[in-house]
Design a protein around this motif. Structure first.
Motif, PDB file in Angstrom:
ATOM      1  N   ARG A 201       0.830  -1.218   0.000  1.00  0.00           N
ATOM      2  CA  ARG A 201       0.000   0.000   0.000  1.00  0.00           C
ATOM      3  C   ARG A 201       0.860   1.262   0.000  1.00  0.00           C
ATOM      4  NH1 ARG A 201      -5.498  -0.847   1.732  1.00  0.00           N
ATOM      5  NH2 ARG A 201      -5.870  -3.033   2.232  1.00  0.00           N
ATOM      6  N   VAL A 202       0.310   2.319  -0.596  1.00  0.00           N
ATOM      7  CA  VAL A 202       0.945   3.632  -0.422  1.00  0.00           C
ATOM      8  C   VAL A 202       0.502   4.162   0.934  1.00  0.00           C
ATOM      9  CG1 VAL A 202       1.248   4.257  -2.841  1.00  0.00           C
ATOM     10  CG2 VAL A 202      -0.941   4.710  -1.741  1.00  0.00           C
ATOM     11  N   MET A 203       1.406   4.883   1.604  1.00  0.00           N
ATOM     12  CA  MET A 203       1.196   5.203   3.014  1.00  0.00           C
ATOM     13  C   MET A 203       1.044   6.710   3.262  1.00  0.00           C
ATOM     14  SD  MET A 203       1.159   2.219   4.324  1.00  0.00           S
ATOM     15  CE  MET A 203       1.246   2.585   6.072  1.00  0.00           C
ATOM     16  N   PHE A 204       0.062   7.026   4.126  1.00  0.00           N
ATOM     17  CA  PHE A 204      -0.197   8.414   4.536  1.00  0.00           C
ATOM     18  C   PHE A 204      -0.037   8.505   6.065  1.00  0.00           C
ATOM     19  CE2 PHE A 204      -2.612   7.488   0.738  1.00  0.00           C
ATOM     20  CZ  PHE A 204      -2.478   8.635  -0.050  1.00  0.00           C
ATOM     21  N   PRO A 205       1.064   9.070   6.568  1.00  0.00           N
ATOM     22  CA  PRO A 205       1.206   9.226   8.020  1.00  0.00           C
ATOM     23  C   PRO A 205       0.164  10.199   8.569  1.00  0.00           C
ATOM     24  CG  PRO A 205       3.311   9.557   6.879  1.00  0.00           C
ATOM     25  CD  PRO A 205       2.243   9.552   5.837  1.00  0.00           C
ATOM     26  N   ILE A 206      -0.435   9.843   9.688  1.00  0.00           N
ATOM     27  CA  ILE A 206      -1.425  10.705  10.354  1.00  0.00           C
ATOM     28  C   ILE A 206      -0.748  11.328  11.569  1.00  0.00           C
ATOM     29  CG2 ILE A 206      -3.670  10.757  11.515  1.00  0.00           C
ATOM     30  CD1 ILE A 206      -4.349   8.188   9.854  1.00  0.00           C
ATOM     31  N   GLN A 207      -0.679  12.671  11.587  1.00  0.00           N
ATOM     32  CA  GLN A 207       0.072  13.380  12.613  1.00  0.00           C
ATOM     33  C   GLN A 207      -0.839  14.167  13.555  1.00  0.00           C
ATOM     34  OE1 GLN A 207       2.700  14.917   9.257  1.00  0.00           O
ATOM     35  NE2 GLN A 207       4.176  14.925  10.937  1.00  0.00           N
ATOM     36  N   SER A 208      -0.331  14.378  14.756  1.00  0.00           N
ATOM     37  CA  SER A 208      -1.057  15.171  15.747  1.00  0.00           C
ATOM     38  C   SER A 208      -0.883  16.655  15.437  1.00  0.00           C
ATOM     39  CB  SER A 208      -0.518  14.882  17.150  1.00  0.00           C
ATOM     40  OG  SER A 208       0.781  15.437  17.284  1.00  0.00           O
ATOM     41  N   LEU A 209      -1.508  17.493  16.243  1.00  0.00           N
ATOM     42  CA  LEU A 209      -1.401  18.937  16.090  1.00  0.00           C
ATOM     43  C   LEU A 209       0.044  19.393  16.156  1.00  0.00           C
ATOM     44  CD1 LEU A 209      -3.616  21.172  15.768  1.00  0.00           C
ATOM     45  CD2 LEU A 209      -3.329  21.621  18.190  1.00  0.00           C
ATOM     46  N   SER A 210       0.875  18.677  16.923  1.00  0.00           N
ATOM     47  CA  SER A 210       2.279  19.062  17.070  1.00  0.00           C
ATOM     48  C   SER A 210       3.199  18.352  16.094  1.00  0.00           C
ATOM     49  CB  SER A 210       2.744  18.762  18.496  1.00  0.00           C
ATOM     50  OG  SER A 210       2.763  17.360  18.707  1.00  0.00           O
ATOM     51  N   GLY A 211       2.655  17.451  15.284  1.00  0.00           N
ATOM     52  CA  GLY A 211       3.468  16.775  14.275  1.00  0.00           C
ATOM     53  C   GLY A 211       3.901  15.375  14.634  1.00  0.00           C
ATOM     54  N   ARG A 212       3.503  14.869  15.797  1.00  0.00           N
ATOM     55  CA  ARG A 212       3.873  13.507  16.172  1.00  0.00           C
ATOM     56  C   ARG A 212       3.074  12.504  15.340  1.00  0.00           C
ATOM     57  NH1 ARG A 212       5.664  12.226  22.035  1.00  0.00           N
ATOM     58  NH2 ARG A 212       7.396  11.494  20.784  1.00  0.00           N
ATOM     59  N   VAL A 213       3.727  11.426  14.931  1.00  0.00           N
ATOM     60  CA  VAL A 213       3.055  10.396  14.133  1.00  0.00           C
ATOM     61  C   VAL A 213       2.203   9.534  15.055  1.00  0.00           C
ATOM     62  CG1 VAL A 213       3.346   8.470  12.538  1.00  0.00           C
ATOM     63  CG2 VAL A 213       4.953  10.387  12.479  1.00  0.00           C
ATOM     64  N   LEU A 214       0.894   9.499  14.773  1.00  0.00           N
ATOM     65  CA  LEU A 214      -0.057   8.758  15.607  1.00  0.00           C
ATOM     66  C   LEU A 214      -0.446   7.425  14.986  1.00  0.00           C
ATOM     67  CD1 LEU A 214      -2.465  11.737  16.401  1.00  0.00           C
ATOM     68  CD2 LEU A 214      -0.559  10.932  17.792  1.00  0.00           C
ATOM     69  N   GLY A 215      -0.536   7.403  13.663  1.00  0.00           N
ATOM     70  CA  GLY A 215      -0.968   6.204  12.955  1.00  0.00           C
ATOM     71  C   GLY A 215      -0.793   6.406  11.459  1.00  0.00           C
ATOM     72  N   PHE A 216      -1.405   5.518  10.668  1.00  0.00           N
ATOM     73  CA  PHE A 216      -1.249   5.573   9.207  1.00  0.00           C
ATOM     74  C   PHE A 216      -2.551   5.234   8.498  1.00  0.00           C
ATOM     75  CE2 PHE A 216       2.905   4.729  10.942  1.00  0.00           C
ATOM     76  CZ  PHE A 216       3.751   5.508  10.164  1.00  0.00           C
ATOM     77  N   GLY A 217      -2.665   5.770   7.296  1.00  0.00           N
ATOM     78  CA  GLY A 217      -3.685   5.336   6.361  1.00  0.00           C
ATOM     79  C   GLY A 217      -2.964   4.728   5.179  1.00  0.00           C
ATOM     80  N   GLY A 218      -3.438   3.578   4.711  1.00  0.00           N
ATOM     81  CA  GLY A 218      -2.784   2.918   3.577  1.00  0.00           C
ATOM     82  C   GLY A 218      -3.779   2.640   2.469  1.00  0.00           C
ATOM     83  N   ARG A 219      -3.404   2.957   1.210  1.00  0.00           N
ATOM     84  CA  ARG A 219      -4.291   2.721   0.061  1.00  0.00           C
ATOM     85  C   ARG A 219      -3.711   1.624  -0.811  1.00  0.00           C
ATOM     86  NH1 ARG A 219      -5.852   3.402  -5.139  1.00  0.00           N
ATOM     87  NH2 ARG A 219      -7.791   4.528  -5.587  1.00  0.00           N
ATOM     88  N   ILE A 220      -4.539   0.621  -1.089  1.00  0.00           N
ATOM     89  CA  ILE A 220      -4.096  -0.461  -1.969  1.00  0.00           C
ATOM     90  C   ILE A 220      -4.195   0.002  -3.416  1.00  0.00           C
ATOM     91  CG2 ILE A 220      -6.338  -1.600  -2.317  1.00  0.00           C
ATOM     92  CD1 ILE A 220      -4.798  -4.274  -1.748  1.00  0.00           C
ATOM     93  N   LEU A 221      -3.279  -0.453  -4.276  1.00  0.00           N
ATOM     94  CA  LEU A 221      -3.252   0.001  -5.668  1.00  0.00           C
ATOM     95  C   LEU A 221      -3.679  -1.089  -6.642  1.00  0.00           C
ATOM     96  CD1 LEU A 221       0.089   2.054  -5.607  1.00  0.00           C
ATOM     97  CD2 LEU A 221      -2.246   2.842  -5.242  1.00  0.00           C
ATOM     98  N   THR A 222      -3.900  -2.313  -6.152  1.00  0.00           N
ATOM     99  CA  THR A 222      -4.345  -3.403  -7.026  1.00  0.00           C
ATOM    100  C   THR A 222      -5.871  -3.458  -7.033  1.00  0.00           C
ATOM    101  OG1 THR A 222      -4.299  -5.015  -5.230  1.00  0.00           O
ATOM    102  CG2 THR A 222      -2.270  -4.723  -6.489  1.00  0.00           C
ATOM    103  N   ASN A 223      -6.415  -4.313  -7.863  1.00  0.00           N
ATOM    104  CA  ASN A 223      -7.873  -4.470  -7.956  1.00  0.00           C
ATOM    105  C   ASN A 223      -8.372  -5.657  -7.137  1.00  0.00           C
ATOM    106  OD1 ASN A 223      -8.253  -2.286  -9.733  1.00  0.00           O
ATOM    107  ND2 ASN A 223      -7.581  -3.558 -11.483  1.00  0.00           N
ATOM    108  N   ASP A 224      -7.708  -5.941  -6.029  1.00  0.00           N
ATOM    109  CA  ASP A 224      -8.113  -7.048  -5.161  1.00  0.00           C
ATOM    110  C   ASP A 224      -9.425  -6.683  -4.461  1.00  0.00           C
ATOM    111  OD1 ASP A 224      -8.419  -9.101  -3.423  1.00  0.00           O
ATOM    112  OD2 ASP A 224      -6.456  -8.913  -2.463  1.00  0.00           O
TER     113      ASP A 224
END
Length: 659
Positions: A201-224
């Motif tokens: 998956r391509v990855m999108f880091p999810i950050q807090s108001l201060s910039g700390r990494v809290l989690g991720f969103g991932g998008r699949i690129l195949t047609n599964d």
């Protein structure tokens, strides 16, 4: 460990109003700033920042302290992390020794989750840019979406390889513990097997108001079809999706500056608009809008513009979100895009100027939006039209401000061509219903409280601790005015020409801390409260050793417990400013206008209290039996009473002198 020199430089450079201004919308209040508490849900400001003292106080939660304390409270930073954050903000080079293995083991669990998440962000970003698979699949995808290298770097976009355990293997090799990889959700452990949650998956880091990494969103690129298109990190100790807004870290300053926040649905909507120059934009991270997310925006602005494409599901979601926004007392507008377009595609096709013009021209007030959207469904059906009107009034009833409610009722009456009085009656019924339900709830809570009170009815009421309050006032004076010079009046007994003893006034100019110290020494008084005694002793030593008193430097040397007490005392006077008395033509006279009077009154009040206590102790001796030295005790009590009269007269003279 961070060097002492670096810490000192950070404290000297960092400005509390600038740092807190990144997280809370502050407004000038005299020489201070005030804003909504970031620690509680409130609509009236109770958060105060003092640039002069370089401290802050939240009167709703009781929290307070220095700029470092704020970061530790608000962002849950450790002390070193807060120093590093400030050093980075103010471009200060950090001098530190390498962290030992023992220090790493002592790091708390939450900090370990942050460290793992930060590593994951770096790993996914490096994989995107520096591996053949990452460049061929992930980077190509982002480039096709029109993202520049600068944008990819700014948002820390990445790629997770199409391998079952590539990330997990690398993280373990780097010394990160499987326990924390699993708790962040980055690694899934099942039947003694370990594999990556975001494989391929391509990855999108999810950050807090201060910039700390809290989690991720991932998008699949195949047609599964068996795999979800978007996958988010699971809930953890650091990631709660209902309390997070994607893009808030990069948008916060623009939101405060523009006094408006654009709210979109997806990650790419945020990134594309940001790249196009619309930086005050956030997304709800794949969830329906929540009150916590709205309150996060509310700390930066009162205005939200919801951007949605024209599909029915999106528009329905916007309607549900509107009522929540209104309930929080915020102003909301809605802007839809032409059929076939969403914020991402529309931003790609238009210049910054055209984009700004479109958003400004097409942002509708929520009443206009709701009317235009639902009228298409109602058409010529009177029953559906009546339901529509009721739906609009329900939204209006959510608004806390009565004036706004009435204005929107007038607007609805005009748009829907219906009697304003009918709408007002409907609104009154809805509001009354809410009040009745709230009343029932309150009654239930009061009944519970009554049962508790009933069971504790014989518990004696706690008395005010006078000695505590007086000693607290002494610490307050030392903190606020200790280094000031002031004129103090003393009344000395002298013989006149006739040989009579009379009081003669002598005025001396001394520093406040010296006056307090000498007065307590003269009476052989030590502060009874052990914490106040320690702070008092530290302050007197500090004043004797330092020419210029610095609140920032003084706070740095205190323990967290003492620093909290000192901050509470320092900001107690600023609490008056929250009431905005001057706007009501009521002018509060601060203690600095007559500091010598204030000091003298507190010292004399302390003496008077101690004398009363001595008299009370002596009187206790009469309760059981008549003591042998009865006459001596009577004489002593009489002398103490005369001294009390003298002190009372002094208080009167002090007041008449300075008023």
């Amino acid at each position: 460990m961070i060097s002492r020199e670096t810490i000192d430089r950070v404290f000297e450079t960092a400005r509390v109003e600038e740092v807190i201004g990144d997280f809370v919308q502050l407004k000038r209040a005299g020489s201070n700033f005030k804003g909504l508490s970031p620690f509680s849900d409130e609509r009236s400001p109770s958060f105060m920042v003092s640039p002069v003292k370089q401290i802050w106080k939240d009167f709703s939660s009781g929290k307070g302290g220095s700029v470092v304390t704020f970061l530790m409270e608000h962002e849950h930073f450790t002390y070193p992390e807060a120093i590093r954050y400030l050093a980075k903000k103010y471009n200060i080079e950090i001098e530190e020794t390498e962290q030992s293995q023992e220090d790493k083991l002592e790091a708390n669990e939450k900090e370990s989750l942050y460290l793992v998440s930060e590593f994951a962000k770096s790993y996914f970003h490096d994989t995107l840019l520096h591996t053949e698979e990452g460049k061929a699949i992930g980077l190509t995808y982002f480039k096709e979406r029109g993202f520049t290298n600068e944008t990819i770097a700014k948002f820390g976009l990445g790629y997770s390889p199409e391998t079952w355990d590539a990330f997990t293997t690398e993280a373990l090799a780097k010394g990160y513990q499987l326990e924390f990889l699993e708790k962040t959700g980055l690694t899934i452990v099942k039947d003694d097997k370990k594999f990556d949650r975001f494989k391929g998956r391509v990855m999108f880091p999810i950050q807090s108001l201060s910039g700390r990494v809290l989690g991720f969103g991932g998008r699949i690129l195949t047609n599964d079809k068996k795999a979800a298109k978007y996958l988010n990190s699971p809930e953890s100790d650091i990631y709660h999706k209902s309390k997070v807004l994607y893009g808030i870290f990069h948008a916060k300053q623009a939101i405060a500056k523009q006094n408006n926040c654009y709210l979109v649905e997806g990650y790419t909507d945020v990134i594309q608009l940001h790249q196009a120059g619309i930086e005050n934009v956030v997304a709800s991270s794949g969830t329906a809008l929540t009150p916590d997310q709205i309150r996060l925006i509310n700390r930066l602005t009162k205005n939200i513009t919801v951007l949605f494409d024209g599909d029915a599901a999106g528009l329905r979601a916007s309607i549900r979100g509107i009522d929540l926004i209104l309930e929080e007392g915020m102003n909301v507008k809605v802007c839809t895009f032409p059929d076939g377009d969403d914020p991402d595609s529309f931003a790609r096709k238009n210049s910054f100027e055209d984009l700004v013009l479109y958003l400004e021209s097409n942002a509708k007030d929520f009443i206009q939006f709701k009317a235009s959207l639902l009228m298409n469904e109602a058409q010529n059906d009177p029953i559906k039209k009546a339901d529509l009107i009721r739906d609009m009034v329900v939204s209006i009833s959510k608004i806390p401000d009565r004036i706004k409610r009435e204005i929107y009722i007038q607007e609805t009456a005009r748009i829907m061509d219906i009697s304003e009085q009918v709408l007002l009656n409907t609104l009154a019924q809805l509001v009354q219903k809410d009040i009745t339900e709230a009343g029932k709830k309150l009654k239930q809570e009061q009944q519970k409280a009554f049962e508790v009170v009933k069971s504790e009815v014989h518990t004696p009421q706690e008395k005010i601790d006078i000695i505590y309050e007086l000693e607290r006032k002494i610490i307050e004076i030392l903190l606020l005015y200790g280094s000031l010079e002031a004129d103090f009046d003393d009344y000395i007994l002298k013989a006149n020409e006739e040989g009579e003893m009379i009081e003669e006034k002598e005025t001396r100019t001394v520093k406040v801390f010296q006056r307090i110290f000498l007065s307590l020494q003269e009476d052989e008084v030590e502060l009874a409260n052990p914490v106040f005694y320690q702070i008092y002793t530290d302050l007197i030593n500090y004043y004797n050793q330092t020419e210029a008193f610095s609140i920032e430097q003084y706070l740095m040397q205190l323990s967290p417990e003492h620093a909290q007490i000192v901050t509470d005392i320092l900001m107690s006077e600023e609490k008056e400013l929250l009431h905005n008395w001057e706007a009501k033509h009521i002018y509060v006279k601060t203690k600095s206008h007559n500091v010598s009077q204030y000091v003298s009154e507190i010292i004399i009040s302390l003496r008077e209290y101690l004398i009363n206590r001595l008299i009370s102790d002596l009187m206790q001796q009469f309760n059981s039996e008549i003591p042998d030295d009865l006459e001596e005790i009577k004489t002593t009590i009489n002398d103490y009473n005369k001294l009390k009269v003298s002190l009372t007269n002094k208080i009167g003279r002090i007041r008449s002198t300075y008023l």
